[in-house]
Design an enzyme around this catalytic site. Structure first.
Site, short mmCIF file in Angstrom:
data_model
loop_
_atom_site.label_atom_id
_atom_site.label_comp_id
_atom_site.label_asym_id
_atom_site.label_seq_id
_atom_site.Cartn_x
_atom_site.Cartn_y
_atom_site.Cartn_z
CG HIS A 22 -0.34 -0.11 2.52
ND1 HIS A 22 0.47 0.88 3.04
CD2 HIS A 22 -0.38 -1.07 3.47
CE1 HIS A 22 0.89 0.54 4.23
NE2 HIS A 22 0.39 -0.65 4.53
CG HIS A 53 4.21 -1.53 2.13
ND1 HIS A 53 2.95 -2.01 1.90
CD2 HIS A 53 4.55 -1.97 3.36
CE1 HIS A 53 2.56 -2.74 2.93
NE2 HIS A 53 3.51 -2.72 3.83
CB CYS A 101 3.15 -8.83 19.72
SG CYS A 101 2.08 -8.23 18.40
CB CYS A 136 5.60 -7.19 16.94
SG CYS A 136 4.69 -5.73 17.37
CB CYS A 192 0.90 -5.33 20.75
SG CYS A 192 1.75 -4.52 19.40
CG HIS A 207 0.21 -5.34 15.63
ND1 HIS A 207 1.54 -5.34 15.95
CD2 HIS A 207 0.14 -5.20 14.28
CE1 HIS A 207 2.26 -5.22 14.85
NE2 HIS A 207 1.44 -5.14 13.82
CE LYS A 216 -1.71 1.58 12.53
NZ LYS A 216 -1.61 0.28 13.03
CE LYS A 234 -5.10 -7.10 4.04
NZ LYS A 234 -4.26 -8.15 4.56
N1 MSP Z 1 9.75 -6.66 7.50
C1 MSP Z 1 9.89 -5.57 8.38
C2 MSP Z 1 11.15 -4.78 8.05
C3 MSP Z 1 12.43 -5.55 8.09
S1 MSP Z 1 13.77 -4.59 7.63
C4 MSP Z 1 15.13 -5.49 7.93
C5 MSP Z 1 8.68 -4.65 8.26
N2 MSP Z 1 7.96 -4.76 7.13
S2 MSP Z 1 6.59 -3.99 6.84
O1 MSP Z 1 6.20 -4.43 5.54
O2 MSP Z 1 5.67 -4.17 7.89
O3 MSP Z 1 6.87 -2.49 6.84
C6 MSP Z 1 7.94 -1.93 6.18
C7 MSP Z 1 7.87 -0.44 6.11
O4 MSP Z 1 6.67 0.02 5.50
C8 MSP Z 1 7.87 0.33 7.42
O5 MSP Z 1 9.10 0.52 8.00
C9 MSP Z 1 7.42 1.66 6.93
O6 MSP Z 1 8.53 2.24 6.32
C10 MSP Z 1 6.45 1.36 5.84
N3 MSP Z 1 5.08 1.57 6.26
C11 MSP Z 1 4.10 0.65 6.41
N4 MSP Z 1 2.94 1.31 6.69
C12 MSP Z 1 3.16 2.64 6.73
C13 MSP Z 1 2.34 3.79 6.78
N5 MSP Z 1 1.05 3.74 7.01
N6 MSP Z 1 2.93 4.99 6.57
C14 MSP Z 1 4.26 5.11 6.25
N7 MSP Z 1 5.03 4.05 6.17
C15 MSP Z 1 4.60 2.82 6.67
O7 MSP Z 1 8.45 -3.87 9.15
#
Ligand code: MSP
Length: 494
Positions: free
Chosen positions: A18, A21, A126, A129, A143, A146, A303, A306
């Protein structure tokens, strides 16, 4: 020659990509493009985090194997990066043998040095996490991220001696003030470390979908320990360690490491600013120069989740309005580092005001007047122009802001000059002036054309195709007729 090395977190494959990411990955893409544009050798790594109980669960629920699940989700992430015009240099999956073998070698190496030892652990875990949570971290017993109660789990486990690195970490933060970025987030980490570090459980007996500990195959390696290693497995740590099979690995670690920037979201700052540096210290490797934790996007004040059904898939926006307006918007709208709220109305407003009006119309006006009065753009233009001096001054300021990852400020500078150009046209009225003093009108139009070239360069990391298009239209030679760069979006609420 050491390259500039920028990374994103590797993304969990338990849900579809999304805008959150996309945010981190776009930021890395912008930094990488900026560095390359400056003539620096830059290397941009992204990837996917594919092990762990959550992936196992998602796959089981979908009735497929974890490998099928991750293959399918990996393809979705990759597609998103292509759609958003993200040009990474490498994308690593933690299920690739080139990564797994390095994780195993590191684990065994740290067992030998005593940085990893066997013990047993009971704690509150968790599942989302994939981490044990400390009592002090829980909010109402849940948590904080979450909002779920962690489960009490007991298991034989290997520990990483994190506690041994407390003082070394504090000293490192002090000696390297740019490491914890942005500055306003540094205190959180320093206080956490000062509060005392406990050894970290780094293996699981209950999780099957993970990298096995070679010397104890009933254990798999904790997914975070596995994941963080991607930053060095991808660039040739296996070769540096002399793992058989890595002799011809295409990268030499010393050309990349230490990383210049690990870009991450604020919720995973501790993993990157505490655990990862401690692991690197244990391995005797230098630490990254900067870990930059950006903020979170909410959607219309909520926030993203889903259950709320407010997930923003960037493609819903780019399909309608184009990729580059979105790339522009998210970095202009919110200072990088802070939190931001995504509103589609705000996006449309900025599209119309900044892109269609300020930039698009400026380019059309200038080129239309120039076509009429000059006809051909010359190769060079020598002038004592105040406007061009201003562009030069801004150019230096722009570089400073880009180096500090202050993308919004860098774009503000570009739009500052765009505003000046629009006012300059309104004040000097070149179309009318051409009738009384053609030479002067021509000179003004050339000033504008050459100043617009600066703008094209500044926006390039954010909007590479727009930049190329503007440069093409402003190139030396006969002026052509073109369609507007950004046709206005008409359905905007007043
Ligand atoms: N897999 C771990 C990271 C391991 S790195 C060695 C992880 N993955 S994640 O897919 O949950 O999230 C990765 C990144 O997505 C977060 O650090 C963040 O940068 C970004 N985001 C996910 N949701 C977000 C928002 N709603 N807003 C901004 N960025 C966020 O954590």
């Amino acid at each position: 020659m050491k390259k500039f090395y920028v990374t994103t977190p590797i993304y969990y494959l338990n849900s579809v990509p999304h805008i959150g990411h996309a945010y981190t990955t776009l930021a890395a893409d912008i930094i990488n493009r900026y560095k390359k544009q400056k003539g620096e050798e830059s290397y941009f790594l992204t990837g996917t985090d594919e092990h762990g109980a959550n992936i196992e669960k998602s796959a089981t629920n979908a009735g497929v194997t974890p490998q099928q699940w991750t293959d399918n989700m990996f393809a979705k992430f990759k597609e998103m990066w292509t759609d958003l015009d993200i040009k990474y240099d490498d994308i690593i999956r933690t299920t690739e043998p080139r990564h797994e073998a390095v994780v195993q070698a590191i684990f065994e190496k740290l067992l030998k040095t005593g940085d990893i030892y066997k013990g047993s652990y009971t704690g509150k875990y968790c599942m989302s996490c994939e981490a044990y949570l400390d009592e002090s971290e829980l909010v109402d017993g849940k948590c904080p991220i979450h909002k779920k109660e962690p489960q009490v789990i007991s298991e034989e486990t290997y520990f990483f001696k994190l506690s041994a690195y407390q003082d070394k970490l504090l000293k490192f933060y002090q000696d390297n003030p740019d490491f914890l970025s942005p500055k306003f987030r540094a205190a959180e980490i320093v206080n956490f470390v000062k509060g005392g570090l406990k050894d970290l459980s780094v293996s699981r007996t209950k999780v099957k979908w993970g990298v096995t500990v070679p010397s104890a195959p009933n254990h798999t390696i904790y997914v975070w320990f596995d994941a963080l290693i991607n930053y060095i497995s991808a660039i040739g740590y296996g070769k540096k360690l002399g793992i058989p099979g890595y002799e011809n690995y295409p990268h030499d670690m010393d050309n990349y490491w230490p990383a210049d920037i690990h870009l991450i979201g604020k919720e995973i700052f501790r993993f990157h600013a505490v655990i990862w540096p401690a692991v690197l210290m244990a391995l005797g490797l230098p630490l990254p120069k900067k870990v930059f934790a950006h903020g979170w996007w909410t959607v219309e004040g909520e926030k993203m989740s889903k259950s709320l059904g407010n997930f923003i898939d960037p493609r819903d926006i780019t399909a309608k309005y184009g990729v580059e307006p979105l790339r522009y918007f998210i970095f202009r709208e919110v200072p990088f580092g802070g939190d931001g709220d995504f509103s589609i109305e705000q996006f449309k407003k900025r599209f119309n005001s900044d892109l269609a009006n300020d930039l698009g119309n400026l380019l059309s006006r200038v080129l239309n007047m120039a076509a009429k009065n000059i006809g051909t753009i010359p190769e060079t233009f020598e002038s004592e122009s105040t406007l061009l001096k201003e562009a030069q001054r801004i150019n230096a300021e722009y570089d400073k802001q880009m180096e500090e990852l202050a993308f919004d400020k860098a774009l503000d500078l570009a739009w500052g000059l765009i505003g000046k150009m629009n006012r300059y046209i309104d004040e000097t009225k070149p179309w009318a002036l051409a009738k009384t003093d053609l030479e002067k009108a021509k000179n003004i139009l050339l000033e504008l054309i050459f100043a617009l070239r600066y703008v094209a360069a500044w926006i390039a990391p954010f909007m590479p195709n727009t930049s190329a298009e503007i440069s093409k239209r402003l190139a030396a030679g006969e002026i052509q007729k073109y369609a507007p760069l950004f046709p206005r979006i008409e359905e905007v609420k007043k």
